[in-house]
Scaffold this active site. Structure first.
Site, PDB file in Angstrom:
ATOM      1  CB  ALA A  44       0.582  10.053  -1.200  1.00 40.83           C
ATOM      2  CD  GLN A  48      -1.749   7.381  -3.569  1.00 40.67           C
ATOM      3  OE1 GLN A  48      -1.654   8.253  -2.431  1.00 40.67           O
ATOM      4  NE2 GLN A  48      -3.076   6.239  -2.452  1.00 40.67           N
ATOM      5  CB  SER A  55      -1.013   0.052   0.948  1.00 39.77           C
ATOM      6  OG  SER A  55      -1.843   1.125   0.787  1.00 39.77           O
ATOM      7  N   PRO A  56       0.467   2.410  -0.493  1.00 36.96           N
ATOM      8  CG  PRO A  56       0.075   3.693  -2.198  1.00 36.96           C
ATOM      9  CD  PRO A  56      -0.687   2.256  -1.760  1.00 36.96           C
ATOM     10  NE  ARG A  90      -5.567   3.835  -0.817  1.00 39.92           N
ATOM     11  CZ  ARG A  90      -4.722   2.723  -0.178  1.00 39.92           C
ATOM     12  NH1 ARG A  90      -3.792   3.816   0.955  1.00 39.92           N
ATOM     13  NH2 ARG A  90      -4.446   1.421   0.360  1.00 39.92           N
ATOM     14  CG  LEU A 110      -6.605  -2.800  12.120  1.00 35.96           C
ATOM     15  CD1 LEU A 110      -7.649  -2.182  12.500  1.00 35.96           C
ATOM     16  CD2 LEU A 110      -4.534  -2.252  11.328  1.00 35.96           C
ATOM     17  CE1 TYR A 145      -3.476  14.635   3.480  1.00 34.85           C
ATOM     18  CE2 TYR A 145      -4.117  12.194   2.610  1.00 34.85           C
ATOM     19  CZ  TYR A 145      -3.310  12.884   2.919  1.00 34.85           C
ATOM     20  OH  TYR A 145      -2.483  12.894   4.735  1.00 34.85           O
TER      21      TYR A 145
END
Length: 360
Positions: free
Chosen positions: A61, A103, A26-27, A234, A305, A186
């Protein structure tokens, strides 16, 4: 041991790109760049996870403009000088049979912040900060009290253009997977949610207008990002706040993103407001990926998680997502995929680097 098929170690193909398994990095922001430039930290951080068996290794990111950074330490793709340091990393990632992804995004009203280990609070201009942009002049709140400037339509077009130029630079750096960041409060997410978007023009108000910024940005990016390569988005599938963005709107948006050439929805949540009550627990966001996959007919990535091999495998075996993206668990154990393959009886599906073979 359960002899069911370990779908975690089956390949996944989107367009011309094949992942060797269903585990992705994951980024994760590292806040370790100088003027947006990647360095040895990024090489080791991403390279270790490629060597550890992840099929997709996504860079953090990465800002499409200097003012789109969260902090001074954020990665960037707003200048040609950023390309070669990233290309160096990608050459190593590919040498480990992994696919390099990135990303790209803009921090919006959450920009101009101190590094997390320096408090993470918003920086005033006289302390090295910079003016921030957002759909509306509404501050995030808590430690980010700066009121952003509401973007003009000219500024909207400028930022959309910056996304497209960054995507072209990403291609030049050797990336084979591109993700647009429209989550975690964001800029793109700020346009989507009625809690942060109070505009009265074509980019605010009803659902059609609030999704316009992201759809136009996606269209601009898809024009420069080759048809042969996958494009992901995302989403924060919910704000976790009544009256905010939610899963039902995410499902409808995913339908429209699919029509614009998006191949996968990376299903996360939250980040828009500081007082959201998030019900964190193992796999707490997987249901978002499951619903969007089922109701839209688009590939999804599950996050939130996901820590254990059996947990990750169950998500895939039961058709709840097509890909699992790990963050904190891969920080704790860069070789998690190799360990998972052995725990699931799939050691033959994932060989370690020859330099490490004696350890496995």
């Amino acid at each position: 041991m359960d002899q069911r098929s370990a779908h975690l170690f089956e390949p996944l193909t989107l367009r011309s790109v094949s992942l060797r398994n269903r585990v992705g990095v994951s980024p994760m922001c590292q806040y370790s760049s100088d003027d947006g430039l990647a360095n040895d930290w990024h090489l080791v951080h991403l390279g270790a996870r490629a060597a550890g068996g992840a099929a997709l290794v996504m860079a953090e990111a990465t800002a499409v403009s200097p003012e789109g950074r969260i902090t001074h330490g954020c990665a960037g793709l707003w200048a040609d000088k950023h390309v070669e340091p990233l290309a160096r990393i990608n050459r190593f990632v590919k040498s480990q049979a992994a696919v390099p992804g990135i990303q790209i995004g803009h921090a919006g009203r959450k920009a101009s912040a101190a590094l997390p280990w320096k408090g993470g609070r918003q920086l005033a201009e006289d302390a090295g900060g910079w003016p921030t942009l957002a759909p509306s002049a509404l501050a995030f709140g808590a430690g980010l009290p700066k009121v952003p400037r509401a973007m003009s339509e000219a500024q909207i077009a400028e930022v959309q253009g910056a996304f497209a130029v960054a995507a072209a630079r990403a291609l030049g750096a050797g990336y084979e997977w591109l993700e647009l960041h429209s989550a975690h409060g964001y800029l793109c997410h700020e346009f989507l949610s009625p809690l942060s978007n109070r505009r009265a023009d074509a980019y605010g108000g009803n659902f059609e207008n609030r999704v316009r910024f992201l759809l136009e940005t996606t269209r601009a990016v898809r024009e420069v990002w080759p048809e042969r390569l996958p494009l992901a988005v995302r989403l924060s599938c919910t704000d976790w706040v009544p009256g905010g963005w939610d899963i039902e709107q995410s499902i409808e948006l995913a339908r429209r993103l699919k029509a614009e050439g998006v191949d996968l929805i990376d299903c996360s949540g939250g980040g828009l407001v500081p007082d959201a009550v998030v019900p964190e627990g193992p796999g707490y966001q997987v249901s978002f990926a499951e619903r969007i996959r089922r109701e839209v007919g688009i590939a999804t990535a599950a996050v939130g998680l996901i820590t254990g091999p059996n947990q990750a495998d169950e998500i895939l075996c039961n058709g709840r997502a097509d890909l699992v993206l790990l963050a904190r668990e891969l920080l704790r154990d860069a070789s998690w995929p190799l360990r998972a393959a052995r725990e699931l009886g799939q050691a033959a599906a994932l060989a370690p680097p020859v330099q490490y073979a004696r350890a496995w």
